[in-house]
Design a protein around this motif. Structure first.
Motif, PDB file in Angstrom:
ATOM      1  N   GLU A  21       0.899  -1.398  -0.067  1.00  0.00           N
ATOM      2  CA  GLU A  21       0.228  -0.493   0.224  1.00  0.00           C
ATOM      3  C   GLU A  21       0.604   0.887  -0.112  1.00  0.00           C
ATOM      4  O   GLU A  21       0.134   2.703  -0.359  1.00  0.00           O
ATOM      5  CB  GLU A  21      -0.888  -0.190   1.279  1.00  0.00           C
ATOM      6  CG  GLU A  21      -0.111   0.881   2.429  1.00  0.00           C
ATOM      7  CD  GLU A  21      -1.105   0.620   3.679  1.00  0.00           C
ATOM      8  OE1 GLU A  21      -1.310   1.124   4.610  1.00  0.00           O
ATOM      9  OE2 GLU A  21      -2.134  -0.412   3.609  1.00  0.00           O
ATOM     10  N   GLY A  22       2.178   1.189   0.396  1.00  0.00           N
ATOM     11  CA  GLY A  22       2.634   2.360   0.446  1.00  0.00           C
ATOM     12  C   GLY A  22       3.152   2.795   1.392  1.00  0.00           C
ATOM     13  O   GLY A  22       3.932   4.683   1.679  1.00  0.00           O
ATOM     14  N   SER A  23       2.847   2.573   2.516  1.00  0.00           N
ATOM     15  CA  SER A  23       2.933   3.305   3.584  1.00  0.00           C
ATOM     16  C   SER A  23       4.304   3.056   4.359  1.00  0.00           C
ATOM     17  O   SER A  23       4.393   3.757   5.518  1.00  0.00           O
ATOM     18  CB  SER A  23       1.362   2.579   5.136  1.00  0.00           C
ATOM     19  OG  SER A  23       1.208   1.868   4.511  1.00  0.00           O
ATOM     20  N   VAL A  24       4.927   2.164   4.367  1.00  0.00           N
ATOM     21  CA  VAL A  24       6.046   1.343   4.770  1.00  0.00           C
ATOM     22  C   VAL A  24       6.977   1.074   4.019  1.00  0.00           C
ATOM     23  O   VAL A  24       6.511   0.636   2.456  1.00  0.00           O
ATOM     24  CB  VAL A  24       5.988   0.397   6.376  1.00  0.00           C
ATOM     25  CG1 VAL A  24       7.808  -0.372   6.251  1.00  0.00           C
ATOM     26  CG2 VAL A  24       5.522   0.344   6.557  1.00  0.00           C
ATOM     27  N   THR A  25       8.076   1.844   3.254  1.00  0.00           N
ATOM     28  CA  THR A  25       9.565   1.202   2.732  1.00  0.00           C
ATOM     29  C   THR A  25      10.683   0.425   2.844  1.00  0.00           C
ATOM     30  O   THR A  25      10.985   0.938   3.991  1.00  0.00           O
ATOM     31  CB  THR A  25      10.239   2.761   2.454  1.00  0.00           C
ATOM     32  OG1 THR A  25       9.039   4.232   2.006  1.00  0.00           O
ATOM     33  CG2 THR A  25      11.272   2.507   0.817  1.00  0.00           C
ATOM     34  N   ALA A  26      11.183  -0.406   2.391  1.00  0.00           N
ATOM     35  CA  ALA A  26      11.895  -1.433   3.190  1.00  0.00           C
ATOM     36  C   ALA A  26      13.203  -0.821   2.540  1.00  0.00           C
ATOM     37  O   ALA A  26      13.160  -0.865   1.599  1.00  0.00           O
ATOM     38  CB  ALA A  26      11.510  -2.190   2.203  1.00  0.00           C
ATOM     39  N   LEU A  27      14.415  -0.363   3.288  1.00  0.00           N
ATOM     40  CA  LEU A  27      15.293   0.056   3.037  1.00  0.00           C
ATOM     41  C   LEU A  27      16.338  -0.512   2.861  1.00  0.00           C
ATOM     42  O   LEU A  27      17.068  -0.145   1.026  1.00  0.00           O
ATOM     43  CB  LEU A  27      15.981   1.012   4.174  1.00  0.00           C
ATOM     44  CG  LEU A  27      15.027   2.028   4.732  1.00  0.00           C
ATOM     45  CD1 LEU A  27      15.463   3.033   5.787  1.00  0.00           C
ATOM     46  CD2 LEU A  27      14.688   3.349   3.092  1.00  0.00           C
ATOM     47  N   GLY A  28      16.119  -2.191   2.843  1.00  0.00           N
ATOM     48  CA  GLY A  28      16.869  -3.362   2.703  1.00  0.00           C
ATOM     49  C   GLY A  28      17.187  -4.264   3.246  1.00  0.00           C
ATOM     50  O   GLY A  28      16.082  -4.450   4.057  1.00  0.00           O
ATOM     51  N   VAL A  29      17.813  -5.657   2.885  1.00  0.00           N
ATOM     52  CA  VAL A  29      17.221  -6.262   3.046  1.00  0.00           C
ATOM     53  C   VAL A  29      18.548  -7.124   3.103  1.00  0.00           C
ATOM     54  O   VAL A  29      19.968  -7.059   2.326  1.00  0.00           O
ATOM     55  CB  VAL A  29      16.743  -7.726   2.443  1.00  0.00           C
ATOM     56  CG1 VAL A  29      15.370  -7.521   2.205  1.00  0.00           C
ATOM     57  CG2 VAL A  29      17.193  -7.723   1.171  1.00  0.00           C
ATOM     58  N   THR A  30      18.899  -7.928   4.313  1.00  0.00           N
ATOM     59  CA  THR A  30      20.079  -8.802   5.193  1.00  0.00           C
ATOM     60  C   THR A  30      20.086 -10.046   3.767  1.00  0.00           C
ATOM     61  O   THR A  30      19.161 -10.248   3.784  1.00  0.00           O
ATOM     62  CB  THR A  30      20.086  -9.364   6.115  1.00  0.00           C
ATOM     63  OG1 THR A  30      19.414 -10.034   6.513  1.00  0.00           O
ATOM     64  CG2 THR A  30      19.857  -8.335   6.828  1.00  0.00           C
ATOM     65  N   GLY A  31      21.271 -10.472   3.925  1.00  0.00           N
ATOM     66  CA  GLY A  31      21.593 -11.902   3.364  1.00  0.00           C
ATOM     67  C   GLY A  31      22.139 -11.308   1.784  1.00  0.00           C
ATOM     68  O   GLY A  31      22.233 -10.242   1.607  1.00  0.00           O
ATOM     69  N   PRO A  32      22.136 -12.050   0.669  1.00  0.00           N
ATOM     70  CA  PRO A  32      23.409 -12.247   0.405  1.00  0.00           C
ATOM     71  C   PRO A  32      22.366 -11.141  -1.006  1.00  0.00           C
ATOM     72  O   PRO A  32      22.649 -10.627  -2.663  1.00  0.00           O
ATOM     73  CB  PRO A  32      23.747 -12.746  -0.269  1.00  0.00           C
ATOM     74  CG  PRO A  32      23.020 -14.469   0.121  1.00  0.00           C
ATOM     75  CD  PRO A  32      22.832 -13.762   0.970  1.00  0.00           C
ATOM     76  N   ARG A  33      21.557 -11.276  -1.747  1.00  0.00           N
ATOM     77  CA  ARG A  33      20.542 -11.036  -2.840  1.00  0.00           C
ATOM     78  C   ARG A  33      19.301  -9.871  -2.428  1.00  0.00           C
ATOM     79  O   ARG A  33      18.955  -9.871  -1.002  1.00  0.00           O
ATOM     80  CB  ARG A  33      20.025 -12.404  -2.998  1.00  0.00           C
ATOM     81  CG  ARG A  33      19.696 -13.498  -2.410  1.00  0.00           C
ATOM     82  CD  ARG A  33      18.692 -14.880  -2.968  1.00  0.00           C
ATOM     83  NE  ARG A  33      18.103 -15.282  -1.933  1.00  0.00           N
ATOM     84  CZ  ARG A  33      16.892 -14.940  -2.264  1.00  0.00           C
ATOM     85  NH1 ARG A  33      16.204 -14.955  -2.825  1.00  0.00           N
ATOM     86  NH2 ARG A  33      15.933 -16.160  -1.323  1.00  0.00           N
ATOM     87  N   THR A  34      19.127  -9.705  -3.535  1.00  0.00           N
ATOM     88  CA  THR A  34      17.693  -8.832  -3.288  1.00  0.00           C
ATOM     89  C   THR A  34      16.517 -10.177  -3.178  1.00  0.00           C
ATOM     90  O   THR A  34      16.493 -10.595  -3.793  1.00  0.00           O
ATOM     91  CB  THR A  34      17.724  -8.236  -4.569  1.00  0.00           C
ATOM     92  OG1 THR A  34      18.623  -6.988  -4.742  1.00  0.00           O
ATOM     93  CG2 THR A  34      16.264  -7.344  -5.039  1.00  0.00           C
ATOM     94  N   VAL A  35      15.598  -9.298  -2.556  1.00  0.00           N
ATOM     95  CA  VAL A  35      14.367 -10.557  -1.953  1.00  0.00           C
ATOM     96  C   VAL A  35      13.391  -9.548  -2.061  1.00  0.00           C
ATOM     97  O   VAL A  35      12.925  -8.537  -1.422  1.00  0.00           O
ATOM     98  CB  VAL A  35      15.045 -10.449  -0.576  1.00  0.00           C
ATOM     99  CG1 VAL A  35      13.352 -11.162   0.048  1.00  0.00           C
ATOM    100  CG2 VAL A  35      15.933 -12.057  -0.198  1.00  0.00           C
ATOM    101  N   ALA A  36      12.366 -10.199  -2.726  1.00  0.00           N
ATOM    102  CA  ALA A  36      11.237  -9.340  -3.162  1.00  0.00           C
ATOM    103  C   ALA A  36      11.135  -7.814  -3.866  1.00  0.00           C
ATOM    104  O   ALA A  36      10.244  -6.892  -3.517  1.00  0.00           O
ATOM    105  CB  ALA A  36      10.139  -9.101  -1.934  1.00  0.00           C
ATOM    106  N   GLY A  37      11.680  -8.051  -4.624  1.00  0.00           N
ATOM    107  CA  GLY A  37      12.620  -5.929  -5.129  1.00  0.00           C
ATOM    108  C   GLY A  37      13.222  -4.992  -4.317  1.00  0.00           C
ATOM    109  O   GLY A  37      13.498  -3.854  -4.339  1.00  0.00           O
ATOM    110  N   ILE A  38      13.710  -5.211  -3.199  1.00  0.00           N
ATOM    111  CA  ILE A  38      14.541  -5.066  -1.954  1.00  0.00           C
ATOM    112  C   ILE A  38      15.949  -5.304  -2.038  1.00  0.00           C
ATOM    113  O   ILE A  38      15.982  -6.556  -1.410  1.00  0.00           O
ATOM    114  CB  ILE A  38      13.933  -5.243  -0.569  1.00  0.00           C
ATOM    115  CG1 ILE A  38      12.341  -5.404  -0.855  1.00  0.00           C
ATOM    116  CG2 ILE A  38      15.041  -4.641   0.076  1.00  0.00           C
ATOM    117  CD1 ILE A  38      11.850  -6.200   1.182  1.00  0.00           C
ATOM    118  N   ALA A  39      16.633  -4.271  -2.039  1.00  0.00           N
ATOM    119  CA  ALA A  39      17.899  -4.498  -2.742  1.00  0.00           C
ATOM    120  C   ALA A  39      18.485  -4.890  -0.908  1.00  0.00           C
ATOM    121  O   ALA A  39      18.069  -4.227  -0.321  1.00  0.00           O
ATOM    122  CB  ALA A  39      18.669  -3.109  -2.774  1.00  0.00           C
TER     123      ALA A  39
END
Length: 194
Positions: free
Chosen positions: A88-106
């Protein structure tokens, strides 16, 4: 024995990019308790944002509620927990841990956070050496069968887990490397009792 590797995310309802976070004022980040994986991740973020203050919650779910309500600046938790607010756009994922992009999150590793690619949550079986080999094998076989169940596989995919079924020597090597990593990353961590 290691079953799954679960990436975690740093999210915000106030900031859309890491560059938007102020470095000249205190920021707070919700974590799922002191000493938890989310705490270690927050400590790694603090290396780039020294005024960051981790706020321990009983669970990542409690932190999510305060994130969505705008009571905290950042939250460390699971991608699946914040997915409805991401959509819905009310929260932004700034990044994910781990070695790869997940669900479009760098991945955070590609955004200037050192050593974060190895910091993930896991589902594993760890037993003391006092447990007999027969009992350990029985428990391991039960968990391996359970991990292949359709409902469990579906749950894993909802949380963007990566399969990591390792044999015993591989599991021990992974555990040993994680112990060294956590000791290295947490050696400068101190907890204030103010």
């Amino acid at each position: 024995m290691l079953f799954r590797s679960l990436p975690m995310t740093v999210a915000s309802s106030r900031y859309r990019r890491w560059q938007d976070l102020p470095r000249d004022r205190v920021l707070n980040v919700g974590i799922s308790g002191l000493g938890a994986t989310s705490h270690l991740i927050a400590e790694q973020v603090r290396k780039n944002y020294p005024l960051l203050e981790p706020i321990p919650y009983k669970s990542t779910r409690d932190s999510v509620l305060d994130l969505v309500a705008g009571r905290i600046d950042l939250h460390v938790g699971f991608v699946g927990e914040i997915e409805p607010w991401l959509k819905e756009g009310s929260v932004t994922a700034l990044g994910v841990t781990g070695p790869r992009t997940v669900a479009g999150i760098a991945s955070m590793a590609t955004q200037g956070f050192a050593n974060i690619e190895q910091v993930v949550n896991t589902h594993s079986l760890i037993v003391p050496k006092t447990v007999s080999d027969a009992i350990y094998k029985e428990w391991r076989d039960i968990l391996i069968r359970a991990a292949t169940a359709k409902s469990v596989q579906s749950s894993y995919s909802n949380d963007f887990c990566s399969a990591l079924t390792l044999n015993e020597p591989q599991s021990q090597a992974w555990f040993d490397s994680q112990m060294m990593l956590w000791k290295k990353l947490s050696q400068t961590v101190s907890i204030s009792t103010k």
